[in-house]
Scaffold this motif. Structure first.
Motif, PDB file in Angstrom:
ATOM      1  N   PRO A  49      40.245  31.207  45.054  1.00  0.00           N
ATOM      2  CA  PRO A  49      40.845  31.324  46.395  1.00  0.00           C
ATOM      3  C   PRO A  49      39.995  32.145  47.375  1.00  0.00           C
ATOM      4  CG  PRO A  49      41.942  32.805  44.874  1.00  0.00           C
ATOM      5  CD  PRO A  49      40.976  32.014  44.059  1.00  0.00           C
ATOM      6  N   ILE A  50      38.881  31.544  47.798  1.00  0.00           N
ATOM      7  CA  ILE A  50      37.994  32.205  48.757  1.00  0.00           C
ATOM      8  C   ILE A  50      38.352  31.747  50.166  1.00  0.00           C
ATOM      9  CG2 ILE A  50      35.588  32.258  49.579  1.00  0.00           C
ATOM     10  CD1 ILE A  50      34.719  32.244  46.664  1.00  0.00           C
ATOM     11  N   TYR A  51      38.318  32.682  51.115  1.00  0.00           N
ATOM     12  CA  TYR A  51      38.578  32.334  52.511  1.00  0.00           C
ATOM     13  C   TYR A  51      37.464  32.902  53.380  1.00  0.00           C
ATOM     14  CZ  TYR A  51      40.252  37.162  52.943  1.00  0.00           C
ATOM     15  OH  TYR A  51      40.338  38.532  52.938  1.00  0.00           O
ATOM     16  N   SER A  52      37.260  32.277  54.541  1.00  0.00           N
ATOM     17  CA  SER A  52      36.216  32.726  55.461  1.00  0.00           C
ATOM     18  C   SER A  52      36.842  33.406  56.672  1.00  0.00           C
ATOM     19  CB  SER A  52      35.360  31.537  55.916  1.00  0.00           C
ATOM     20  OG  SER A  52      36.161  30.574  56.579  1.00  0.00           O
ATOM     21  N   GLY A  59      32.716  36.813  57.455  1.00  0.00           N
ATOM     22  CA  GLY A  59      32.093  36.609  56.157  1.00  0.00           C
ATOM     23  C   GLY A  59      33.070  35.934  55.226  1.00  0.00           C
ATOM     24  N   TYR A  60      33.005  36.294  53.964  1.00  0.00           N
ATOM     25  CA  TYR A  60      33.878  35.684  52.956  1.00  0.00           C
ATOM     26  C   TYR A  60      34.664  36.747  52.202  1.00  0.00           C
ATOM     27  CZ  TYR A  60      31.439  31.296  53.716  1.00  0.00           C
ATOM     28  OH  TYR A  60      30.921  30.156  54.277  1.00  0.00           O
ATOM     29  N   GLY A  61      35.878  36.375  51.834  1.00  0.00           N
ATOM     30  CA  GLY A  61      36.729  37.263  51.047  1.00  0.00           C
ATOM     31  C   GLY A  61      37.442  36.473  49.985  1.00  0.00           C
ATOM     32  N   ILE A  62      38.176  37.159  49.145  1.00  0.00           N
ATOM     33  CA  ILE A  62      38.942  36.503  48.092  1.00  0.00           C
ATOM     34  C   ILE A  62      40.386  36.987  48.197  1.00  0.00           C
ATOM     35  CG2 ILE A  62      38.532  38.245  46.291  1.00  0.00           C
ATOM     36  CD1 ILE A  62      38.113  35.867  44.339  1.00  0.00           C
ATOM     37  N   MET A  63      41.331  36.098  47.987  1.00  0.00           N
ATOM     38  CA  MET A  63      42.741  36.415  48.164  1.00  0.00           C
ATOM     39  C   MET A  63      43.137  37.630  47.328  1.00  0.00           C
ATOM     40  SD  MET A  63      43.841  34.163  50.352  1.00  0.00           S
ATOM     41  CE  MET A  63      45.626  34.150  50.173  1.00  0.00           C
ATOM     42  N   ASP A  64      43.917  38.524  47.927  1.00  0.00           N
ATOM     43  CA  ASP A  64      44.322  39.749  47.237  1.00  0.00           C
ATOM     44  C   ASP A  64      45.078  39.462  45.951  1.00  0.00           C
ATOM     45  OD1 ASP A  64      43.162  41.405  49.089  1.00  0.00           O
ATOM     46  OD2 ASP A  64      44.982  41.630  50.301  1.00  0.00           O
ATOM     47  N   GLU A  65      45.819  38.379  45.930  1.00  0.00           N
ATOM     48  CA  GLU A  65      46.606  38.050  44.741  1.00  0.00           C
ATOM     49  C   GLU A  65      45.706  37.768  43.528  1.00  0.00           C
ATOM     50  OE1 GLU A  65      46.933  36.715  47.670  1.00  0.00           O
ATOM     51  OE2 GLU A  65      48.935  37.297  48.359  1.00  0.00           O
ATOM     52  N   TYR A  66      44.440  37.413  43.827  1.00  0.00           N
ATOM     53  CA  TYR A  66      43.510  37.042  42.763  1.00  0.00           C
ATOM     54  C   TYR A  66      42.771  38.269  42.230  1.00  0.00           C
ATOM     55  CZ  TYR A  66      40.179  33.999  40.322  1.00  0.00           C
ATOM     56  OH  TYR A  66      39.445  33.347  39.371  1.00  0.00           O
ATOM     57  N   LYS A  67      42.810  39.352  42.990  1.00  0.00           N
ATOM     58  CA  LYS A  67      42.032  40.529  42.620  1.00  0.00           C
ATOM     59  C   LYS A  67      42.715  41.333  41.521  1.00  0.00           C
ATOM     60  CE  LYS A  67      39.716  41.166  47.074  1.00  0.00           C
ATOM     61  NZ  LYS A  67      39.384  42.113  48.158  1.00  0.00           N
ATOM     62  N   VAL A  68      41.879  41.954  40.706  1.00  0.00           N
ATOM     63  CA  VAL A  68      42.391  42.867  39.691  1.00  0.00           C
ATOM     64  C   VAL A  68      42.781  44.161  40.389  1.00  0.00           C
ATOM     65  CG1 VAL A  68      41.787  44.158  37.606  1.00  0.00           C
ATOM     66  CG2 VAL A  68      40.871  41.864  37.964  1.00  0.00           C
ATOM     67  N   ASP A  69      43.839  44.777  39.922  1.00  0.00           N
ATOM     68  CA  ASP A  69      44.277  46.044  40.493  1.00  0.00           C
ATOM     69  C   ASP A  69      43.121  47.049  40.439  1.00  0.00           C
ATOM     70  OD1 ASP A  69      45.466  48.443  41.161  1.00  0.00           O
ATOM     71  OD2 ASP A  69      47.308  48.011  40.062  1.00  0.00           O
ATOM     72  N   LYS A  70      42.701  47.555  41.595  1.00  0.00           N
ATOM     73  CA  LYS A  70      41.550  48.447  41.651  1.00  0.00           C
ATOM     74  C   LYS A  70      41.777  49.751  40.894  1.00  0.00           C
ATOM     75  CE  LYS A  70      39.623  46.675  45.966  1.00  0.00           C
ATOM     76  NZ  LYS A  70      39.221  47.004  47.353  1.00  0.00           N
ATOM     77  N   ARG A  71      43.046  50.070  40.616  1.00  0.00           N
ATOM     78  CA  ARG A  71      43.314  51.294  39.873  1.00  0.00           C
ATOM     79  C   ARG A  71      42.843  51.185  38.428  1.00  0.00           C
ATOM     80  NH1 ARG A  71      49.592  51.687  41.055  1.00  0.00           N
ATOM     81  NH2 ARG A  71      49.280  49.487  40.631  1.00  0.00           N
ATOM     82  N   LEU A  72      42.647  49.961  37.955  1.00  0.00           N
ATOM     83  CA  LEU A  72      42.217  49.782  36.573  1.00  0.00           C
ATOM     84  C   LEU A  72      40.776  50.231  36.375  1.00  0.00           C
ATOM     85  CD1 LEU A  72      43.766  46.280  35.820  1.00  0.00           C
ATOM     86  CD2 LEU A  72      44.674  48.523  35.214  1.00  0.00           C
ATOM     87  N   LEU A  73      39.909  49.963  37.336  1.00  0.00           N
ATOM     88  CA  LEU A  73      38.506  50.359  37.261  1.00  0.00           C
ATOM     89  C   LEU A  73      38.077  50.928  38.607  1.00  0.00           C
ATOM     90  CD1 LEU A  73      36.718  47.457  35.321  1.00  0.00           C
ATOM     91  CD2 LEU A  73      37.088  49.790  34.531  1.00  0.00           C
ATOM     92  N   ASN A  74      37.852  52.235  38.667  1.00  0.00           N
ATOM     93  CA  ASN A  74      37.346  52.824  39.896  1.00  0.00           C
ATOM     94  C   ASN A  74      35.831  52.984  39.813  1.00  0.00           C
ATOM     95  OD1 ASN A  74      36.865  55.147  38.327  1.00  0.00           O
ATOM     96  ND2 ASN A  74      38.905  55.946  38.786  1.00  0.00           N
ATOM     97  N   SER A  75      35.231  53.541  40.855  1.00  0.00           N
ATOM     98  CA  SER A  75      33.777  53.680  40.891  1.00  0.00           C
ATOM     99  C   SER A  75      33.257  54.512  39.730  1.00  0.00           C
ATOM    100  CB  SER A  75      33.348  54.314  42.218  1.00  0.00           C
ATOM    101  OG  SER A  75      33.645  53.455  43.290  1.00  0.00           O
ATOM    102  N   SER A  76      33.989  55.559  39.381  1.00  0.00           N
ATOM    103  CA  SER A  76      33.567  56.414  38.270  1.00  0.00           C
ATOM    104  C   SER A  76      33.574  55.643  36.956  1.00  0.00           C
ATOM    105  CB  SER A  76      34.501  57.626  38.169  1.00  0.00           C
ATOM    106  OG  SER A  76      34.132  58.442  37.081  1.00  0.00           O
ATOM    107  N   ASP A  77      34.605  54.789  36.767  1.00  0.00           N
ATOM    108  CA  ASP A  77      34.670  53.972  35.551  1.00  0.00           C
ATOM    109  C   ASP A  77      33.455  53.050  35.459  1.00  0.00           C
ATOM    110  OD1 ASP A  77      37.136  55.007  34.744  1.00  0.00           O
ATOM    111  OD2 ASP A  77      38.229  53.578  35.998  1.00  0.00           O
ATOM    112  N   LEU A  78      33.126  52.407  36.589  1.00  0.00           N
ATOM    113  CA  LEU A  78      32.005  51.480  36.606  1.00  0.00           C
ATOM    114  C   LEU A  78      30.690  52.202  36.336  1.00  0.00           C
ATOM    115  CD1 LEU A  78      33.040  49.305  39.687  1.00  0.00           C
ATOM    116  CD2 LEU A  78      33.079  48.630  37.290  1.00  0.00           C
ATOM    117  N   GLU A  79      30.539  53.403  36.884  1.00  0.00           N
ATOM    118  CA  GLU A  79      29.325  54.182  36.645  1.00  0.00           C
ATOM    119  C   GLU A  79      29.198  54.532  35.167  1.00  0.00           C
ATOM    120  OE1 GLU A  79      29.076  57.565  39.260  1.00  0.00           O
ATOM    121  OE2 GLU A  79      29.724  56.358  40.960  1.00  0.00           O
TER     122      GLU A  79
END
Length: 302
Positions: A49-52, A59-79
């Protein structure tokens, strides 16, 4: 970067960010804007579900319903994940790991990579020598294909093995393959550096009902509790391997270490590596056998 990898990276970036312009994507992947437009069409046709968004900040975005809850992985987790992957890359010497790292980096802002933790491993030339063996084993595990090879044991004896491969295991400095040996009709663990003339057969197998933990446990040698006097200079090595609870004060010159170790050449080699910084005091049976091992070493040079 292949198209499939680029498409996956685009999805991961959009899952992390709100709107990304065509120009940003083109610069990131070093491709033309037209290529990015085609990629977006491909993703849309794949039900992503990409929209322009039009305009100067479009630019381009992806529907919020498709996104994983950002609380699951924050920047520190990714680092933290990137730090771990960066260290593993030196062991695995794998293209797949390198691609994964690039995908993860695309999700993290470059300025947020503080590099507060760094993992380093010995850059031994021999690692590259077993790269093909590692890849063949991995392919056979994924494809459930039987492998055959010559195996050299500690005594130099060579036997031909036909094995159902189940798992690759890295321990300290070496790679091991765990599988079911059809010749021995039992689960065995093979050190990759002792494998020669490896071949992946076309014949496939149905995985057996077994527990990897049981395979690992069966491979562990019997351990003996010993007490040894150790010099302060090697205290850190015993803390790293056995923990602080294994060491107690003894005198101004030595600490007393209580550890579990095999009563065989593997254990003797480990203890001998400390030279005169270590003295085993009990049990007497271990002291005597270790002494005989050292005398055999001395005989080589007498």
């Amino acid at each position: 970067m292949e198209k499939v990898e680029r498409l996956i990276s685009i999805i991961m970036i959009l899952l992390k960010k709100d709107i990304v312009s065509t120009k940003e994507f083109a610069q990131l992947f070093n491709v033309s804007k037209r290529t990015i437009l085609r990629d977006m069409e491909t993703l849309s046709l794949s039900n992503i579900p990409i929209y322009s968004v039009h305009g100067i900040h479009g630019g381009y975005g992806i529907m919020d319903e498709y996104k994983v809850d950002k609380r699951l992985l924050n920047s520190s987790d990714l680092e933290n994940i990137l730090t771990a992957l960066g260290g593993l890359e030196q062991i695995l010497i794998s293209e797949e790991v390198e691609i994964t790292i690039k995908k993860m980096e695309a999700m993290v802002h470059p300025m947020s990579l503080k590099g507060s933790v760094r993992l380093s491993f010995y850059d031994w030339e021999g690692r590259s020598d077993i790269l093909q063996t590692l890849k063949t084993c991995q392919e056979s595990i994924i494809g459930k294909k039987i492998i055959s090879f010559d195996y050299i044991d500690r005594n130099g004896m060579i036997t031909n093995r036909i094995v159902e491969p189940y798992q690759l295991h890295f321990s300290e400095t070496s790679w091991y393959l765990k599988g079911f040996c059809l010749h021995r009709q039992s689960y065995r663990t093979f050190k990759l550096s002792r494998i020669d003339n490896l071949n992946m057969n076309e014949e496939t197998f149905n995985p057996r009902d077994y527990e990897l933990e049981q395979v690992a446990a069966s491979y562990q040698p019997q351990l003996v509790a010993i007490k040894a006097l150790i010099a302060p200079g090697i205290k850190d090595q015993f803390i790293e391997r056995y923990g602080r609870k294994s060491i107690e004060s003894h005198s101004s010159e030595y600490y007393l270490a209580t550890i579990q170790i095999p009563q065989n050449p593997i254990g003797f080699q480990f203890l001998a590596s400390f030279g005169t910084n270590l003295e085993i005091v009990e049990p007497k049976s271990y002291v005597e056998e270790f002494r005989n091992y050292l005398l055999k070493m001395v005989d080589k040079y007498s």
